[in-house]
Design a protein around this motif. Structure first.
Motif, PDB file in Angstrom:
ATOM      1  N   UNK A 189     -10.869 -14.306  11.194  1.00  0.00           N
ATOM      2  CA  UNK A 189     -10.199 -13.305  11.094  1.00  0.00           C
ATOM      3  C   UNK A 189     -10.190 -12.668   9.721  1.00  0.00           C
ATOM      4  N   UNK A 190     -10.109 -11.420   9.410  1.00  0.00           N
ATOM      5  CA  UNK A 190      -9.954 -10.995   8.035  1.00  0.00           C
ATOM      6  C   UNK A 190      -8.478 -10.919   7.477  1.00  0.00           C
ATOM      7  N   UNK A 191      -8.581 -10.694   6.350  1.00  0.00           N
ATOM      8  CA  UNK A 191      -7.285 -10.556   5.491  1.00  0.00           C
ATOM      9  C   UNK A 191      -7.081  -9.269   4.877  1.00  0.00           C
ATOM     10  N   UNK A 192      -5.785  -8.566   4.846  1.00  0.00           N
ATOM     11  CA  UNK A 192      -5.598  -7.483   4.012  1.00  0.00           C
ATOM     12  C   UNK A 192      -4.257  -7.927   3.216  1.00  0.00           C
ATOM     13  N   UNK A 193      -4.270  -7.537   2.057  1.00  0.00           N
ATOM     14  CA  UNK A 193      -3.144  -7.571   1.352  1.00  0.00           C
ATOM     15  C   UNK A 193      -2.781  -6.345   0.463  1.00  0.00           C
ATOM     16  N   UNK A 194      -1.469  -5.771   0.726  1.00  0.00           N
ATOM     17  CA  UNK A 194      -1.143  -4.442   0.039  1.00  0.00           C
ATOM     18  C   UNK A 194      -0.469  -4.878  -1.449  1.00  0.00           C
ATOM     19  N   UNK A 195      -1.517  -4.397  -2.126  1.00  0.00           N
ATOM     20  CA  UNK A 195      -0.910  -4.340  -3.910  1.00  0.00           C
ATOM     21  C   UNK A 195      -0.872  -3.013  -4.403  1.00  0.00           C
ATOM     22  N   UNK A 196       0.574  -2.727  -4.739  1.00  0.00           N
ATOM     23  CA  UNK A 196       0.738  -1.272  -5.136  1.00  0.00           C
ATOM     24  C   UNK A 196       0.169  -0.243  -3.899  1.00  0.00           C
ATOM     25  N   UNK A 197      -0.642   0.646  -4.357  1.00  0.00           N
ATOM     26  CA  UNK A 197      -1.214   1.894  -3.859  1.00  0.00           C
ATOM     27  C   UNK A 197      -2.503   1.483  -3.136  1.00  0.00           C
ATOM     28  N   UNK A 268     -19.707  -4.859  12.606  1.00  0.00           N
ATOM     29  CA  UNK A 268     -18.771  -5.872  12.960  1.00  0.00           C
ATOM     30  C   UNK A 268     -17.522  -5.754  13.011  1.00  0.00           C
ATOM     31  N   UNK A 269     -16.668  -5.958  13.902  1.00  0.00           N
ATOM     32  CA  UNK A 269     -15.250  -6.023  13.959  1.00  0.00           C
ATOM     33  C   UNK A 269     -14.459  -7.064  13.812  1.00  0.00           C
ATOM     34  N   UNK A 270     -13.426  -6.701  12.862  1.00  0.00           N
ATOM     35  CA  UNK A 270     -12.320  -7.941  12.757  1.00  0.00           C
ATOM     36  C   UNK A 270     -11.162  -7.324  12.903  1.00  0.00           C
ATOM     37  N   UNK A 271      -9.830  -8.194  13.134  1.00  0.00           N
ATOM     38  CA  UNK A 271      -8.448  -7.659  12.989  1.00  0.00           C
ATOM     39  C   UNK A 271      -7.966  -8.461  11.789  1.00  0.00           C
ATOM     40  N   UNK A 272      -7.571  -7.538  10.737  1.00  0.00           N
ATOM     41  CA  UNK A 272      -7.004  -8.147   9.574  1.00  0.00           C
ATOM     42  C   UNK A 272      -5.608  -8.230   9.539  1.00  0.00           C
ATOM     43  N   UNK A 273      -5.009  -9.355   9.171  1.00  0.00           N
ATOM     44  CA  UNK A 273      -3.474  -9.554   9.133  1.00  0.00           C
ATOM     45  C   UNK A 273      -3.127  -9.031   7.959  1.00  0.00           C
ATOM     46  N   UNK A 274      -2.055  -8.227   7.860  1.00  0.00           N
ATOM     47  CA  UNK A 274      -1.787  -7.589   6.730  1.00  0.00           C
ATOM     48  C   UNK A 274      -0.639  -8.348   6.162  1.00  0.00           C
ATOM     49  N   UNK A 275      -0.627  -8.534   4.809  1.00  0.00           N
ATOM     50  CA  UNK A 275       0.635  -9.246   4.159  1.00  0.00           C
ATOM     51  C   UNK A 275       0.912  -8.222   2.844  1.00  0.00           C
ATOM     52  N   UNK A 276       1.861  -8.568   2.319  1.00  0.00           N
ATOM     53  CA  UNK A 276       2.334  -7.711   1.116  1.00  0.00           C
ATOM     54  C   UNK A 276       3.181  -6.746   1.474  1.00  0.00           C
ATOM     55  N   UNK A 277       3.798  -5.750   0.616  1.00  0.00           N
ATOM     56  CA  UNK A 277       4.903  -4.890   0.892  1.00  0.00           C
ATOM     57  C   UNK A 277       4.574  -3.438   1.022  1.00  0.00           C
ATOM     58  N   UNK A 278       4.516  -2.851   2.007  1.00  0.00           N
ATOM     59  CA  UNK A 278       3.928  -1.529   1.993  1.00  0.00           C
ATOM     60  C   UNK A 278       4.954  -0.545   1.018  1.00  0.00           C
ATOM     61  N   UNK A 279       4.212   0.491   0.218  1.00  0.00           N
ATOM     62  CA  UNK A 279       4.891   1.258  -0.415  1.00  0.00           C
ATOM     63  C   UNK A 279       5.778   2.310   0.339  1.00  0.00           C
ATOM     64  N   UNK A 280       6.542   3.072   0.057  1.00  0.00           N
ATOM     65  CA  UNK A 280       7.289   3.780   0.767  1.00  0.00           C
ATOM     66  C   UNK A 280       6.279   5.083   1.481  1.00  0.00           C
ATOM     67  N   UNK A 281       6.639   5.182   2.675  1.00  0.00           N
ATOM     68  CA  UNK A 281       5.663   6.227   3.507  1.00  0.00           C
ATOM     69  C   UNK A 281       5.940   7.515   2.870  1.00  0.00           C
ATOM     70  N   UNK A 282       5.025   8.595   3.561  1.00  0.00           N
ATOM     71  CA  UNK A 282       5.207   9.843   3.148  1.00  0.00           C
ATOM     72  C   UNK A 282       6.423  10.528   3.671  1.00  0.00           C
ATOM     73  N   UNK A 283       6.727  11.722   3.195  1.00  0.00           N
ATOM     74  CA  UNK A 283       8.042  12.458   3.826  1.00  0.00           C
ATOM     75  C   UNK A 283       7.501  12.985   5.213  1.00  0.00           C
TER      76      UNK A 283
END
Length: 710
Positions: A189-197, A268-283
């Motif tokens: 499995x892939x990994x994805x981390x939210x860091x800032x923007x 090649x396909x994978x499903x990345x588990x996302x960790x970290x804190x998402x910034x505020x979404x768009x208006x």
């Protein structure tokens, strides 16, 4: 006028047919100026439970044109599939081949050029039985958006009959090529981390042959990253890493994000588990009330099933529908019906009971017609049709029918003929014997004419109705009809109003003939609308038909042998004119619409055009309009063409785009839905870094100048 009212009911019913016409099957191939689409099959062992069966839509694009992947990127729409299959055969999900990144100015899209096959696996169960001819009939309705510099929404209906016991493998090579382009699943499995923007992505387990090479990155979840943004990638041994910028207009915050990495046609396909804190979404996408914003968020959260609507939201929508229905009586489209109602009021000036019954019947006709239109529109949209409020006048045939209807009403009001003098007494006295039915059909006529208009408060309520459960949505349409009929209902039941009505007299005949002119004006408007849809030839054909129809009416007013002879000639002439010129009415206009638009500073709208301009730092003003929308034309003449408004547009360096919804356009329908609207007019101000601002339906100079000066 009861027969004209029956004609109105028929016209209202006929208005529902054009929307469903495109669903008719036309064979396995659909060809347009931009693509050739074909429904193909691969059944190497025939059709039987447990045997492999694949169908696919093969799209061959003209040079420089492209269609879209499941996530289209910055703009666009994915190709959709709606199957009609025999019992016992079930369709799976589209096996999307690896896409290509297609730059469009400052944006980037994900899609396909050249020839692509979109394969779909089918499962044959034990419940399936071949037809009496030993076949399986497969039907597909598909829609796709094909783009170059401009974008054209297209659709096709396909039918394919497959023999049950014979091999169907003539397209085996095309399916094999499509399977070779399928992204292969990675074990790790892939990994994805939210860091800032930015999103920091880590992928392991890629084949040794791609280690050290630059790969393309395609997220399957849309509206998360910036497809055209600058991103970096690097290899740490056998591990691929990337830093991908988040979209400033991000609307989703997934916990798992499927992604595809590609090298050429291999992926090649994978499903990345996302960790970290998402910034505020768009208006939110449009400046609507908080209650409607909440409802739109709920609808987006569960697209498969409408979300439960808070009581306050539904109450606000119902109130908006009621006020919008009342104000609808002041819209220019309703003026001809006002004339009919005023004539009707004068007839009942000395009959309080008849006055009240007429008011109730008229209200029932209006409410029933609004509910019927709403139900049909909701049903067709649920079936995949892209429709909006006023959809019936997007059909030239319906416009021509209404023009004929109002010509008959105008000739009747002008005194050219009376139904009672032209028909047997049993038919001619229907109006007198059935005043309730006559008033009810007057309500149907009112809706047939008024439905293309969108009054203030109506736009948000109708836009919300599409996202609500069926019962709540229909309640909005019912309340909208009640609002439109409410002034007449109150007037028929309030004694003080009746006291101020003038008493019947000779003046009524003069007034009746005067009311013929609003009807003739409506006919002139409808001919102009048809001219916008089908060109000058279509408008000319309609005028010829109206003249021939008027001659038939005149001939039927004569007496004796002259009536028979001239009526026969007139009917023959009407049939000849209809046969020789009728096709011109429904033919699409080929006039220089785009050139005319640019001549007065306006440019044609396209789905990706707004995003391109805003991304480049350009403010944009969009006018969603239609020729049959009288309020739209009023706003153009009184506000949008004013010199001070155009000067402010020029000073602000605005690009002016006009989205013409005169004929059916699914891309415009989808754009209106994103703005929380379901009809025209809609006016939107776009600025870089700000949410879009939706203006009111009836514009004022001060409102526009204030909005574009912010």
């Amino acid at each position: 006028m009861n027969f004209a009212h029956l004609f109105a009911a028929a016209a209202l019913a006929a208005s529902l047919l054009p929307a469903a016409a495109s669903a008719q099957a036309k064979g396995p191939v659909v060809t347009t100026e931009r693509v050739r689409a074909e429904l193909v099959a691969h059944a190497p062992e025939g059709i039987a439970p447990g045997k492999p069966l694949w169908l696919g839509l093969q799209i061959a694009h003209q040079p420089e044109w492209h269609t879209y992947w499941k996530n289209p990127g910055d703009s666009g729409l994915p190709t959709t599939f709606e199957w009609t299959l025999p019992a016992g055969i079930e369709a799976g999900e589209v096996a999307w081949p690896v896409p290509k990144k297609i730059p469009v100015g400052p944006l980037a899209n994900y899609g396909y050029e050249g020839t692509v096959l979109l394969p779909v696996p089918l499962k044959v169960t034990a419940a399936w039985q071949p037809s009496v001819f030993g076949e399986a009939e497969i039907k597909l309705k598909s829609t796709w958006l094909v783009c170059k510099k401009e974008c054209i929404p297209e659709d096709g209906s396909f039918t394919l009959k497959l023999p049950a016991r014979s091999t169907t493998a003539m397209h085996g090579a095309a399916f094999q090529a499509a399977w070779d382009q399928q992204p292969q699943a990675l074990k790790s499995p892939a990994e994805a981390v939210v860091e800032g923007q930015a999103l920091q992505v880590t992928v392991r387990g890629l084949p040794a042959k791609v280690v050290g090479k630059d790969l393309e990155f395609f997220p399957e979840t849309g509206e998360v990253i910036e497809p055209a943004g600058r991103w970096t990638q690097a290899w740490k041994g056998n591990t691929w890493t990337a830093s991908v910028p988040l979209s400033p207009h991000r609307s989703q915050s997934p916990s798992v994000m499927p992604l595809v990495l590609a090298l050429g046609d291999q992926g090649w396909r994978s499903e990345a588990k996302v960790s970290g804190t998402w910034p505020a979404a768009a208006a939110p996408v449009a400046a609507v009330s908080p209650a409607l914003q909440e409802a739109l968020r709920n609808a987006a959260a569960a697209p498969g099933a409408p979300a439960a609507t808070p009581a306050s939201t539904l109450l606000a929508a119902l109130l908006g529908a009621l006020l919008g229905g009342i104000i609808l009586n002041l819209m220019p489209c309703v003026f001809p019906v006002l004339a009919i109602k005023v004539v009707g009021f004068t007839k009942h000036a000395d009959d309080r009971r008849g006055h009240r019954i007429s008011g109730l019947a008229y209200t029932a006709g209006v409410v029933t017609s609004f509910a019927a239109l709403g139900a049909v529109m909701l049903a067709l949209r649920a079936a995949g049709e892209q429709l909006g409020w006023g959809f019936q006048l997007q059909s030239p045939a319906v416009v021509a029918t209404l023009a004929a209807l109002f010509t008959l009403i105008a000739l009747n009001l002008a005194g050219m003929f009376e139904f009672r003098s032209m028909l047997p007494s049993s038919l001619a006295t229907l109006e007198a014997r059935h005043p309730v039915a006559n008033a009810f059909l007057t309500g149907v006529l009112a809706v047939a004419v008024a439905s293309p208009c969108t009054a203030p408060f109506m736009g948000a309520s109708l836009g919300l109705a599409i996202s609500l459960p069926a019962a709540e949505a229909l309640a909005i349409f019912v309340v909208l009809g009640l609002g439109m009929a409410l002034p007449y209902l109150l007037a028929s039941w309030i004694p003080a109003f009746a006291k101020h009505l003038p008493r019947p007299g000779a003046w009524m005949e003069t007034f009746r003939r005067l009311m013929a002119f609003p009807m003739f004006a409506t006919v002139a408007w409808l001919v102009w609308v048809l001219g916008q849809q089908s060109g000058i030839d279509g408008a000319g054909a309609l005028l010829a038909l109206l003249v021939a129809m008027s001659m038939v009416v005149w001939a039927l007013t004569l007496r004796g042998r002259t009536r028979v002879a001239l009526a026969s000639i007139a009917v023959a002439g009407l049939l000849f004119v209809g046969w020789s010129t009728g096709a011109a009415i429904t033919r699409a206009s080929t006039g220089p619409v785009a050139a005319a638009a640019k001549a007065d500073g306006w440019q044609p709208w396209a789905p990706e055009r707004v995003q391109q301009l805003v991304a480049a730092g350009q403010p944009v003003f969009v006018d969603f309009t239609a020729a049959w929308c009288v309020t739209c034309q009023y706003n153009k003449k009184t506000t949008l063409s004013r010199s001070e408004v155009m000067a402010d547009f020029a000073a602000g360096k605005y690009t002016l785009l006009r989205a013409d919804w005169t004929r059916r356009d699914p891309a415009i329908t989808a754009a209106l839905a994103q703005l929380g609207r379901n009809g025209v007019p809609v006016y939107v101000v776009y600025r870089p870094g700000r949410p879009p601002v939706v203006l009111s339906e009836v514009l004022s100079v001060d409102e526009v100048r204030s909005a574009i000066a912010l």
